[in-house]
Write a protein that holds these residues in place. Structure first.
Motif, PDB file in Angstrom:
ATOM      1  N   TYR A   1     -25.992   8.066  16.233  1.00  0.00           N
ATOM      2  CA  TYR A   1     -25.622   7.770  17.618  1.00  0.00           C
ATOM      3  C   TYR A   1     -26.095   8.869  18.566  1.00  0.00           C
ATOM      4  CZ  TYR A   1     -22.709   3.939  15.938  1.00  0.00           C
ATOM      5  OH  TYR A   1     -22.271   2.779  15.359  1.00  0.00           O
ATOM      6  N   SER A   2     -26.418  10.041  18.024  1.00  0.00           N
ATOM      7  CA  SER A   2     -26.945  11.161  18.819  1.00  0.00           C
ATOM      8  C   SER A   2     -26.038  11.538  19.976  1.00  0.00           C
ATOM      9  CB  SER A   2     -28.347  10.827  19.366  1.00  0.00           C
ATOM     10  OG  SER A   2     -29.208  10.446  18.325  1.00  0.00           O
ATOM     11  N   ALA A   3     -24.729  11.327  19.806  1.00  0.00           N
ATOM     12  CA  ALA A   3     -23.823  11.557  20.928  1.00  0.00           C
ATOM     13  C   ALA A   3     -22.613  12.404  20.557  1.00  0.00           C
ATOM     14  CB  ALA A   3     -23.340  10.211  21.476  1.00  0.00           C
ATOM     15  N   HIS A   4     -22.453  12.709  19.288  1.00  0.00           N
ATOM     16  CA  HIS A   4     -21.201  13.315  18.854  1.00  0.00           C
ATOM     17  C   HIS A   4     -21.444  14.560  17.998  1.00  0.00           C
ATOM     18  CE1 HIS A   4     -19.803   9.481  20.229  1.00  0.00           C
ATOM     19  NE2 HIS A   4     -20.307   8.826  19.198  1.00  0.00           N
ATOM     20  N   GLU A   5     -20.490  15.480  18.103  1.00  0.00           N
ATOM     21  CA  GLU A   5     -20.527  16.667  17.250  1.00  0.00           C
ATOM     22  C   GLU A   5     -19.674  16.364  16.022  1.00  0.00           C
ATOM     23  OE1 GLU A   5     -20.557  21.499  17.714  1.00  0.00           O
ATOM     24  OE2 GLU A   5     -19.872  20.240  19.376  1.00  0.00           O
ATOM     25  N   VAL A   6     -20.330  16.306  14.872  1.00  0.00           N
ATOM     26  CA  VAL A   6     -19.698  15.848  13.635  1.00  0.00           C
ATOM     27  C   VAL A   6     -19.767  16.949  12.580  1.00  0.00           C
ATOM     28  CG1 VAL A   6     -19.751  14.112  11.789  1.00  0.00           C
ATOM     29  CG2 VAL A   6     -20.365  13.472  14.147  1.00  0.00           C
ATOM     30  N   LEU A   7     -18.644  17.161  11.921  1.00  0.00           N
ATOM     31  CA  LEU A   7     -18.569  18.141  10.836  1.00  0.00           C
ATOM     32  C   LEU A   7     -18.061  17.456   9.576  1.00  0.00           C
ATOM     33  CD1 LEU A   7     -18.567  21.089   9.712  1.00  0.00           C
ATOM     34  CD2 LEU A   7     -16.202  21.263  10.552  1.00  0.00           C
ATOM     35  N   VAL A   8     -18.771  17.659   8.478  1.00  0.00           N
ATOM     36  CA  VAL A   8     -18.317  17.198   7.168  1.00  0.00           C
ATOM     37  C   VAL A   8     -17.792  18.416   6.402  1.00  0.00           C
ATOM     38  CG1 VAL A   8     -18.954  16.127   4.977  1.00  0.00           C
ATOM     39  CG2 VAL A   8     -20.016  15.338   7.115  1.00  0.00           C
ATOM     40  N   ILE A   9     -16.548  18.335   5.970  1.00  0.00           N
ATOM     41  CA  ILE A   9     -15.958  19.411   5.166  1.00  0.00           C
ATOM     42  C   ILE A   9     -15.762  18.867   3.759  1.00  0.00           C
ATOM     43  CG2 ILE A   9     -14.024  20.997   4.891  1.00  0.00           C
ATOM     44  CD1 ILE A   9     -13.474  20.725   7.877  1.00  0.00           C
ATOM     45  N   ASP A  10     -16.362  19.544   2.797  1.00  0.00           N
ATOM     46  CA  ASP A  10     -16.343  19.048   1.423  1.00  0.00           C
ATOM     47  C   ASP A  10     -16.021  20.185   0.469  1.00  0.00           C
ATOM     48  OD1 ASP A  10     -16.851  17.004  -0.617  1.00  0.00           O
ATOM     49  OD2 ASP A  10     -18.621  18.201  -1.109  1.00  0.00           O
ATOM     50  N   ALA A  11     -15.234  19.882  -0.552  1.00  0.00           N
ATOM     51  CA  ALA A  11     -14.851  20.902  -1.533  1.00  0.00           C
ATOM     52  C   ALA A  11     -15.952  21.169  -2.553  1.00  0.00           C
ATOM     53  CB  ALA A  11     -13.574  20.481  -2.250  1.00  0.00           C
ATOM     54  N   GLY A  12     -17.000  20.339  -2.555  1.00  0.00           N
ATOM     55  CA  GLY A  12     -18.125  20.569  -3.450  1.00  0.00           C
ATOM     56  C   GLY A  12     -18.049  19.841  -4.778  1.00  0.00           C
ATOM     57  N   HIS A  13     -16.976  19.126  -4.996  1.00  0.00           N
ATOM     58  CA  HIS A  13     -16.846  18.374  -6.243  1.00  0.00           C
ATOM     59  C   HIS A  13     -15.960  17.169  -5.981  1.00  0.00           C
ATOM     60  CE1 HIS A  13     -12.707  19.849  -6.722  1.00  0.00           C
ATOM     61  NE2 HIS A  13     -13.163  21.004  -6.307  1.00  0.00           N
ATOM     62  N   GLY A  14     -16.074  16.189  -6.845  1.00  0.00           N
ATOM     63  CA  GLY A  14     -15.280  14.976  -6.679  1.00  0.00           C
ATOM     64  C   GLY A  14     -15.713  13.944  -7.690  1.00  0.00           C
ATOM     65  N   ARG A  15     -15.191  12.748  -7.537  1.00  0.00           N
ATOM     66  CA  ARG A  15     -15.484  11.683  -8.496  1.00  0.00           C
ATOM     67  C   ARG A  15     -16.982  11.429  -8.617  1.00  0.00           C
ATOM     68  NH1 ARG A  15     -12.949   5.522  -8.332  1.00  0.00           N
ATOM     69  NH2 ARG A  15     -12.292   5.509 -10.533  1.00  0.00           N
ATOM     70  N   SER A  16     -17.681  11.430  -7.483  1.00  0.00           N
ATOM     71  CA  SER A  16     -19.114  11.114  -7.508  1.00  0.00           C
ATOM     72  C   SER A  16     -19.931  12.192  -8.202  1.00  0.00           C
ATOM     73  CB  SER A  16     -19.637  10.900  -6.081  1.00  0.00           C
ATOM     74  OG  SER A  16     -19.445  12.051  -5.288  1.00  0.00           O
ATOM     75  N   THR A  17     -19.437  13.415  -8.258  1.00  0.00           N
ATOM     76  CA  THR A  17     -20.204  14.471  -8.925  1.00  0.00           C
ATOM     77  C   THR A  17     -20.188  14.315 -10.438  1.00  0.00           C
ATOM     78  OG1 THR A  17     -18.325  16.015  -9.019  1.00  0.00           O
ATOM     79  CG2 THR A  17     -19.716  16.103  -7.063  1.00  0.00           C
ATOM     80  N   LEU A  18     -19.242  13.527 -10.964  1.00  0.00           N
ATOM     81  CA  LEU A  18     -19.148  13.333 -12.409  1.00  0.00           C
ATOM     82  C   LEU A  18     -20.016  12.193 -12.911  1.00  0.00           C
ATOM     83  CD1 LEU A  18     -15.318  13.817 -13.039  1.00  0.00           C
ATOM     84  CD2 LEU A  18     -17.168  15.359 -13.717  1.00  0.00           C
ATOM     85  N   CYS A  19     -20.266  11.204 -12.049  1.00  0.00           N
ATOM     86  CA  CYS A  19     -21.042  10.042 -12.498  1.00  0.00           C
ATOM     87  C   CYS A  19     -22.527  10.372 -12.491  1.00  0.00           C
ATOM     88  CB  CYS A  19     -20.784   8.828 -11.611  1.00  0.00           C
ATOM     89  SG  CYS A  19     -21.645   7.367 -12.239  1.00  0.00           S
TER      90      CYS A  19
END
Length: 315
Positions: free
Chosen positions: A29-47
């Motif tokens: 959208y080129s209109a918003h300031e967005v931050l993703v905060i991630d712990a670095g591991h999760g369900r998807s990291t195991l598959c």
């Protein structure tokens, strides 16, 4: 550079499949300031191999999807930061998050994509086979065991029910009740009716060929059982709903969250839910759709906020 004083338009907590797809949509959208905060591991990291994702006929690992998602989102202006969020509060006109190292983050809107953690024992060889030849979801990967000798390693009723579901895919099934948990007598009758072998014993390790292809499981008494594929089903998965609950988001009996089917917003205004935290089919492709769907409505909300600006009092 992350600053405690920045008021983000949206913070996405969770950098898995749902969170990344939302980040890409919001970034475009080129209109918003967005931050993703991630712990670095999760369900998807195991598959290590999702086999039902559009565009990846040979499968793709969760780690690769996460890498591709971040590489897609960063040029769109989305920021990323590694932290584990422990606290979430709703202030008068923003949300305040606090991380494990004491950092604070502020946002006008939140998307919680914190997912869940599958409960299973860390047996030698088990993680190495996940996604390649040992699976979790019968809807995603029941196809992979068609007419193959398959072991279900699980606990009590959860494992037994998984074996019964999989009996539609193969007639050569073994259920190993690893935790020796009791289950309903009528369920045992169903296992017998389906000619599913039943073993009540702890598994010592999973043996596999190169490429993560299981070939046998070894029990604690030394017995070896040869198999071609496997499933795990222990029940009691931990849904990461703590932050949502701190904000007053309503959860159902199993701690998942039901959202508005159109917008994916929770019962708390400006808090959206996507992925396995929500009450859905717990598949990566569905998580992608929910992430994009939530982002579309987050954008609508942010545009309304910006068209009727209010005084921000960030503490």
């Amino acid at each position: 550079m992350i600053s405690d004083n920045t008021l983000y338009d949206c913070i996405i907590v969770g950098g898995g499949i749902a969170g990344l797809q939302a980040a890409i949509q919001l970034g475009r959208y080129s209109a918003h300031e967005v931050l993703v905060i991630d712990a670095g591991h999760g369900r998807s990291t195991l598959c290590q191999n999702y086999g039902n994702i559009l565009g990846f006929p040979n499968g793709v690992s969760g780690e690769e999807l996460r890498k591709l998602g971040r590489e897609h989102a960063e040029p769109l202006g989305v920021q990323f930061h590694e932290d584990r969020i422990l606290e979430a509060q709703q202030k008068e006109d923003h949300f305040l998050l606090k991380g494990a190292q004491g950092e604070s983050y502020k946002a006008k809107t939140l998307l919680l994509a914190t997912g869940l953690i599958d409960r299973f024992p860390r047996l030698p060889g088990l993680v190495e086979t996940l996604g390649y030849s040992v699976y979790v979801c019968p809807d995603c990967d029941g196809y992979e065991i068609e007419d193959r000798r398959t072991v279900v390693i699980g606990a009590g009723e959860a494992g037994a029910q998984m074996a019964l579901i999989l009996s539609e895919r193969t007639s050569d099934l073994i259920y190993i009740n690893h935790e020796s948990k009791p289950f309903r007598p009528e369920t045992m009758e169903h296992l017998q009716d389906k000619q599913i072998s039943y073993i009540e014993s702890a598994v010592a390790k999973v043996d596999y060929h190169e490429g993560g292809i299981i070939h046998s499981v070894e029990l604690e008494d030394g017995q070896t059982i040869e198999v071609e594929r496997g499933f795990i089903a222990f029940g009691g998965n931990h849904v990461n709903s703590e932050l949502a609950e701190q904000l007053g988001v309503e959860t159902i009996h199993n701690h998942h969250i039901e959202t508005d089917p159109r917008s994916k917003m929770s019962n708390i205004e400006n808090v959206w839910i996507a992925g396995d935290l929500g009450a859905h089919s717990e598949q990566a492709n569905i998580a992608m759709g929910e992430g994009a769907q939530a982002a579309i409505w987050i954008n609508k909300t942010l545009l309304k906020m910006k068209s009727t600006p209010q005084k921000q009092t960030v503490n």
